[in-house]
Design an enzyme around this catalytic site. Structure first.
Site, mmCIF file in Angstrom:
data_model
loop_
_atom_site.group_PDB
_atom_site.id
_atom_site.type_symbol
_atom_site.label_atom_id
_atom_site.label_comp_id
_atom_site.label_asym_id
_atom_site.label_seq_id
_atom_site.Cartn_x
_atom_site.Cartn_y
_atom_site.Cartn_z
ATOM 1 N N LEU A 153 18.613 -27.502 13.622
ATOM 2 C CA LEU A 153 19.520 -26.611 14.350
ATOM 3 C C LEU A 153 20.972 -27.012 14.138
ATOM 4 O O LEU A 153 21.391 -28.077 14.592
ATOM 5 C CB LEU A 153 19.219 -26.661 15.854
ATOM 6 N N THR A 154 21.733 -26.183 13.468
ATOM 7 C CA THR A 154 23.169 -26.423 13.374
ATOM 8 C C THR A 154 23.781 -26.280 14.759
ATOM 9 O O THR A 154 23.573 -25.274 15.431
ATOM 10 C CB THR A 154 23.818 -25.420 12.405
ATOM 11 N N GLY B 193 13.171 -23.995 18.132
ATOM 12 C CA GLY B 193 14.616 -24.145 18.067
ATOM 13 C C GLY B 193 15.277 -24.002 19.411
ATOM 14 O O GLY B 193 15.600 -24.979 20.076
ATOM 15 N N LYS B 194 15.483 -22.757 19.853
ATOM 16 C CA LYS B 194 16.205 -22.499 21.100
ATOM 17 C C LYS B 194 15.559 -23.185 22.291
ATOM 18 O O LYS B 194 16.248 -23.721 23.162
ATOM 19 C CB LYS B 194 16.295 -20.991 21.338
ATOM 20 N N GLY C 22 10.342 -17.490 16.902
ATOM 21 C CA GLY C 22 10.003 -16.772 18.124
ATOM 22 C C GLY C 22 8.814 -17.292 18.898
ATOM 23 O O GLY C 22 8.396 -16.671 19.877
ATOM 24 N N ARG D 60 11.835 -25.869 3.391
ATOM 25 C CA ARG D 60 11.861 -24.713 4.290
ATOM 26 C C ARG D 60 12.100 -23.446 3.486
ATOM 27 O O ARG D 60 12.998 -23.374 2.650
ATOM 28 C CB ARG D 60 12.927 -24.857 5.361
ATOM 29 N N ALA E 186 21.064 -29.043 9.426
ATOM 30 C CA ALA E 186 21.449 -28.916 8.023
ATOM 31 C C ALA E 186 22.631 -29.821 7.703
ATOM 32 O O ALA E 186 23.668 -29.771 8.357
ATOM 33 C CB ALA E 186 21.795 -27.464 7.711
ATOM 34 N N CYS F 92 15.714 -24.208 1.585
ATOM 35 C CA CYS F 92 15.600 -23.111 0.618
ATOM 36 C C CYS F 92 15.493 -21.778 1.357
ATOM 37 O O CYS F 92 14.699 -20.906 0.979
ATOM 38 C CB CYS F 92 14.373 -23.298 -0.263
ATOM 39 N N TYR G 190 21.287 -19.375 1.936
ATOM 40 C CA TYR G 190 22.187 -20.402 1.414
ATOM 41 C C TYR G 190 21.899 -20.631 -0.071
ATOM 42 O O TYR G 190 21.121 -19.912 -0.682
ATOM 43 C CB TYR G 190 22.113 -21.645 2.292
#
Length: 406
Positions: free
Chosen positions: A68-69, A361-362, A340, A270, A100, A219, A223
């Site tokens: 997570l950035t 993540g969140k 999700g 990834r 990252a 990947c 980006y």
């Protein structure tokens, strides 16, 4: 108004010093919006909390901290608040994947994101890694290059961003009315590409020197590596463009270089074949994903983390597309899904054999003790989206509350 925002890739599945570090490690400020946890009765061990062996790593549970950035690594260096953030979320036998991290000066494109191309950066990461290992965590570092998702301001000497193409990312109007716009890029010459591959190789070596258990090669999400992979961006006519094999050549060269440097048992990848982030899409994502998965299996890649297509809600309930079955069946290593997932869907995915591990993540950024909350079926803190990419070292970062001790 033109504004740069932090990387959207890391929260899709949803990737100064702290003067009171020792205190904050044990108690965090409770945001006013966060609910007071109320424990529900425990149940039998759920699928997410069963062990899994990933190569040399024996994981105690299957709840993974997604990369997570968070835009809090000032001057491209992780500081004490970053150490606190990851140590808060570390568990004995739990897998965390760091945000990252740039492989070179040209890899940068967002504010306050970390790097691992200098000795100073390696040493700064070492303290973070040590804190995670002290709690028994398994820690991988996601390494990336943003390619055309940058501006001249982030590039050394104000130079032009360098992707596989001259095509610029379409400016995007954000919800607040501001515009996200990237600089016009310069297509990499074929003779420049080996240096980028070598940057990834050196970054992988530096990650191991910093103490990380391995690396995840980014990947995904539009980006640099994915810019080469997808035909919606890659318009090259040399050996790095055209066919799927040519478009994936750069990605596989990077993966091979990392494997040669640190071993396949320390390299994860990834992928997000269905994503169209940053104007990066492919006309046949199934074929693209399958080609990469098969090639990665032959190389002995430790794990593949894949992102579901866009998740929707029906009657307030998350609906996971479950479109990754064909990739899961082909890949020989550990398979990780993201995108999700909640507790219910994560348990379902593991119990049905759809995946080995689930990346959050969140929910993990807002719940430092997420595995324990899943174990107890306890309510979750609500995440505050407005603080995802702010630079404050505490608010929305290390101040999410833990459950009260039993």
């Amino acid at each position: 108004m033109i504004r740069k925002k932090a990387s959207p890739h890391c929260l899709h599945d949803v990737s100064g010093s702290c003067p009171h570090l020792s205190i904050l490690l044990h108690s965090s400020r409770r945001p006013e919006s966060a609910p007071v946890p109320c424990l529900l009765p425990m149940e039998a061990k759920i699928p997410l909390l069963t062990p899994h062996t990933m190569g040399r790593f024996h994981l105690a549970h299957r709840v993974v901290h997604a990369p997570l950035t968070r835009s809090r690594c000032y001057n491209n260096l992780p500081q004490e608040h970053v150490q606190l953030y990851y140590s808060q979320r570390a568990t004995n036998g739990g897998l965390l994947i760091a945000e990252a991290t740039g492989v070179s000066e040209t890899a940068q494109g967002y504010p306050n994101t970390p790097g691992i191309w200098t000795k100073e950066q390696v040493e700064a990461w070492r303290t973070v890694v040590d804190a995670v290992h002290q709690k028994g965590g398994v820690f991988f570092c996601q390494i990336w290059h943003v390619g055309r998702a940058s501006t001249n301001d982030y590039q050394p000497n104000g130079q032009t961003p360098i992707p596989c193409t001259d095509k610029k990312i379409t400016p995007t109007v954000l919800k607040d009315g501001t515009v996200e716009e990237f600089s016009a890029p310069r297509r990499l010459r074929e003779d420049e590409i080996p240096q980028i591959v070598d940057d990834f190789r050196i970054a992988a070596r530096n990650c191991i020197e910093a103490g990380f258990d391995g690396v995840e090669i980014h990947c995904a999400f539009g980006y640099l590596i994915e810019q080469f992979m997808k035909d919606g961006v890659n318009d090259r006519t040399d050996k790095y463009g055209g066919s799927i094999a040519n478009r994936c050549r750069f990605a596989l060269e990077v993966i091979q270089a990392a494997i040669d440097e640190i071993g396949s048992d320390r390299v994860g990848v990834r992928l997000s074949p269905y994503s169209n982030c940053l104007d990066c899409w492919d006309s046949d994502p199934d074929a693209l994903g399958l080609y990469m998965i098969q090639a990665m299996s032959k190389l002995g890649v430790l794990y593949c983390s894949m992102v579901e297509p866009e998740v929707v809600k029906v009657d307030g309930k998350v609906q996971i597309p479950y479109k990754l079955w064909h990739f899961r069946k082909v890949f020989a290593g550990t398979f990780i899904v993201a995108g999700g997932y909640n507790r219910e869907e994560g348990n379902r995915a593991v119990s049905q054999g759809y995946t080995d591990l689930v990346a959050y993540g969140k929910w993990f950024l807002a719940n430092p003790d997420l595995p324990r909350r899943f174990e107890l079926n306890a309510p979750l803190n609500k995440y505050d989206r407005s603080t995802f990419y702010t630079s404050d070292p505490v608010i929305g970062y290390t101040d999410y509350p833990f459950l009260s001790p039993l």
